[in-house]
Motif scaffolding. Structure first.
Motif, PDB file in Angstrom:
ATOM      1  N   ALA A 244       0.816  -1.220   0.000  1.00 20.80           N
ATOM      2  CA  ALA A 244       0.000   0.000   0.000  1.00 20.80           C
ATOM      3  C   ALA A 244       0.842   1.259   0.000  1.00 20.80           C
ATOM      4  N   GLU A 245       2.104   1.168   0.385  1.00 19.08           N
ATOM      5  CA  GLU A 245       2.971   2.352   0.461  1.00 19.08           C
ATOM      6  C   GLU A 245       4.404   1.906   0.229  1.00 19.08           C
ATOM      7  N   SER A 246       5.141   2.661  -0.584  1.00 20.64           N
ATOM      8  CA  SER A 246       6.512   2.279  -0.901  1.00 20.64           C
ATOM      9  C   SER A 246       7.375   3.516  -1.048  1.00 20.64           C
ATOM     10  N   GLY A 247       8.551   3.496  -0.423  1.00 20.86           N
ATOM     11  CA  GLY A 247       9.500   4.590  -0.497  1.00 20.86           C
ATOM     12  C   GLY A 247      10.913   4.051  -0.546  1.00 20.86           C
ATOM     13  N   PRO A 248      11.911   4.933  -0.630  1.00 24.45           N
ATOM     14  CA  PRO A 248      13.300   4.468  -0.723  1.00 24.45           C
ATOM     15  C   PRO A 248      13.792   3.785   0.545  1.00 24.45           C
ATOM     16  N   ASP A 249      13.123   4.027   1.695  1.00 27.11           N
ATOM     17  CA  ASP A 249      13.592   3.428   2.946  1.00 27.11           C
ATOM     18  C   ASP A 249      12.453   2.825   3.772  1.00 27.11           C
ATOM     19  N   HIS A 250      11.309   2.604   3.141  1.00 25.04           N
ATOM     20  CA  HIS A 250      10.205   2.003   3.897  1.00 25.04           C
ATOM     21  C   HIS A 250       9.158   1.445   2.926  1.00 25.04           C
ATOM     22  N   VAL A 251       8.393   0.475   3.427  1.00 23.82           N
ATOM     23  CA  VAL A 251       7.244  -0.065   2.700  1.00 23.82           C
ATOM     24  C   VAL A 251       6.173  -0.426   3.722  1.00 23.82           C
ATOM     25  N   ARG A 252       4.936  -0.528   3.241  1.00 25.56           N
ATOM     26  CA  ARG A 252       3.847  -0.962   4.104  1.00 25.56           C
ATOM     27  C   ARG A 252       2.948  -1.927   3.350  1.00 25.56           C
ATOM     28  N   PHE A 253       2.792  -3.105   3.920  1.00 24.51           N
ATOM     29  CA  PHE A 253       1.896  -4.103   3.368  1.00 24.51           C
ATOM     30  C   PHE A 253       0.607  -4.116   4.189  1.00 24.51           C
ATOM     31  N   ASP A 254      -0.519  -4.175   3.498  1.00 25.11           N
ATOM     32  CA  ASP A 254      -1.811  -4.352   4.150  1.00 25.11           C
ATOM     33  C   ASP A 254      -2.271  -5.788   3.949  1.00 25.11           C
ATOM     34  N   VAL A 255      -2.777  -6.373   5.002  1.00 30.04           N
ATOM     35  CA  VAL A 255      -3.313  -7.737   4.912  1.00 30.04           C
ATOM     36  C   VAL A 255      -4.746  -7.637   4.386  1.00 30.04           C
ATOM     37  N   VAL A 256      -4.977  -8.147   3.196  1.00 29.95           N
ATOM     38  CA  VAL A 256      -6.296  -8.049   2.570  1.00 29.95           C
ATOM     39  C   VAL A 256      -7.089  -9.349   2.671  1.00 29.95           C
ATOM     40  N   GLN A 257      -6.425 -10.430   2.992  1.00 30.73           N
ATOM     41  CA  GLN A 257      -7.135 -11.708   3.154  1.00 30.73           C
ATOM     42  C   GLN A 257      -6.273 -12.610   4.034  1.00 30.73           C
ATOM     43  N   ASP A 258      -6.910 -13.267   5.017  1.00 34.03           N
ATOM     44  CA  ASP A 258      -6.143 -14.081   5.962  1.00 34.03           C
ATOM     45  C   ASP A 258      -7.023 -15.210   6.497  1.00 34.03           C
ATOM     46  N   THR A 259      -6.665 -16.428   6.170  1.00 30.96           N
ATOM     47  CA  THR A 259      -7.320 -17.599   6.759  1.00 30.96           C
ATOM     48  C   THR A 259      -6.338 -18.429   7.578  1.00 30.96           C
ATOM     49  N   ALA A 260      -5.153 -17.865   7.824  1.00 33.13           N
ATOM     50  CA  ALA A 260      -4.121 -18.591   8.564  1.00 33.13           C
ATOM     51  C   ALA A 260      -4.081 -18.204  10.033  1.00 33.13           C
ATOM     52  N   THR A 261      -4.128 -16.895  10.305  1.00 32.83           N
ATOM     53  CA  THR A 261      -4.023 -16.434  11.692  1.00 32.83           C
ATOM     54  C   THR A 261      -5.304 -15.798  12.208  1.00 32.83           C
ATOM     55  N   ALA A 262      -6.346 -15.749  11.366  1.00 35.28           N
ATOM     56  CA  ALA A 262      -7.583 -15.067  11.765  1.00 35.28           C
ATOM     57  C   ALA A 262      -8.252 -15.715  12.959  1.00 35.28           C
ATOM     58  N   ARG A 263      -7.939 -16.989  13.238  1.00 34.11           N
ATOM     59  CA  ARG A 263      -8.535 -17.654  14.393  1.00 34.11           C
ATOM     60  C   ARG A 263      -8.019 -17.070  15.698  1.00 34.11           C
TER      61      ARG A 263
END
Length: 321
Positions: A244-263
């Motif tokens: 969702a966000e990317s720069g020369p010294d940082h990034v941000r990932f958003d979790v859009v789907q999760d069936t592994a840890t949602a429990r």
């Protein structure tokens, strides 16, 4: 000299005490009935809470073991209410897997809380019982107190559910090398953390997706879920993250789907930043945000935060070794 007057035959006489072996059998019979009643109450309580969507609240993790302990303490006549409460909880936990479809991880993480509640109730009742022997009344007197500790998550939790975990480490890579590693496909080795390796958490089997451009995705496939329920089939587990966000010294990932840890929790974002150090290495800061889904907060809050901190360190190791 007067002779003693013989007692008439119609005068009732007290029954002789039962032999010790019959007393032991009677006590064992009552104990067995109490354990079966506690197990039935536990299974019925779980079904009711699950139907109402309350299986992750304090009503389940505090109220249910408290009910088990109270049923045993109020109906059985063992030598120790504490011992019987612990035995009842042990039996119910053993039945919970195959009968209630509870995951092994949930049972392992919740078991200390179940035992803590059962031992606490048993010890209080044992102390009162040694004073005046009115165990049944004392067990019922604990109900209003336990109700106050069982409502978190049912009537709203005063503790915040949104949590943040941040881990910072210095790695032996240049910033360019670390960015290249983050851009590629990682290889997830077995975790070195005892918490992550000893518990049966899902393991990564495949990762798809590369790049650090906004919109790039990572799809992580985990080992399938094997339910303990009779006749249950394995179900696939995966997680999809979008950049969702990317720069020369940082990034941000958003979790859009999760069936592994949602429990266990709702994983929301994963933010990574890095900067060079004077020693030619790179300082990496990895931040995870998630929503705590279990109550009570005083037990599951620190436990989940510790687990997420271990997971964050594992992610840093994965992209730097």
């Amino acid at each position: 000299m007067s002779m003693p007057t013989p007692e008439p035959d119609d005068v009732p006489r007290p029954d002789p005490p039962a032999p010790p072996d019959l007393q032991g059998r009677s006590r064992a019979r009552v104990t067995l009935v109490a354990l079966l009643a506690a197990s039935f109450v536990a299974m019925l309580g779980y079904k009711i809470l699950h139907a109402g969507g309350l299986e992750q609240t304090a009503l389940f993790y505090v109220g249910l073991p408290a009910t088990i302990a109270l049923v045993v303490a109020a109906t059985a006549r063992p030598r120790s209410a504490t011992g019987m409460a612990v035995a009842a909880v042990t039996i119910c936990l053993a039945l919970a897997g195959p009968l209630l479809n509870e995951g092994v991880v949930c049972l392992v993480l919740a078991a200390p809380l179940f035992y803590l509640v059962a031992i606490g109730i048993g010890m209080v009742i044992d102390i009162w019982d040694r004073r005046d022997g009115s165990r049944r009344m004392h067990a019922l007197g604990l109900v209003p107190v336990l109700a106050l500790f069982s409502l978190q998550g049912v009537t709203g939790s005063p503790a915040p559910h949104n949590q943040v975990v941040t881990v910072t480490r210095t790695v032996r890579l240049t910033p360019q090398q670390f960015a290249a590693s983050l851009s590629g496909t990682p290889r997830f080795a077995p975790p070195r953390s005892a918490f992550l390796s000893r518990l049966p958490f899902p393991r990564v089997v495949q990762v798809d997706g590369t790049g650090l451009d906004v919109g790039a995705e990572r799809v992580i496939t985990f080992t399938p879920r094997h339910s303990l329920g009779i006749g249950a089939h394995p179900t696939p587990r995966s997680m999809r993250l979008r950049l969702a966000e990317s720069g020369p010294d940082h990034v941000r990932f958003d979790v859009v789907q999760d069936t592994a840890t949602a429990r266990w929790l709702h994983w929301q974002t994963s933010r990574i930043s890095w900067r060079p150090t004077q020693a030619g290495t790179t300082e990496v800061t990895w931040q995870l945000t998630y929503e705590r889904t279990f109550d009570p907060s005083w037990y599951f809050g620190p436990l989940q935060k510790y687990g997420m901190r271990q997971a964050t360190g594992y992610l840093i190791d994965t992209f730097t070794t």
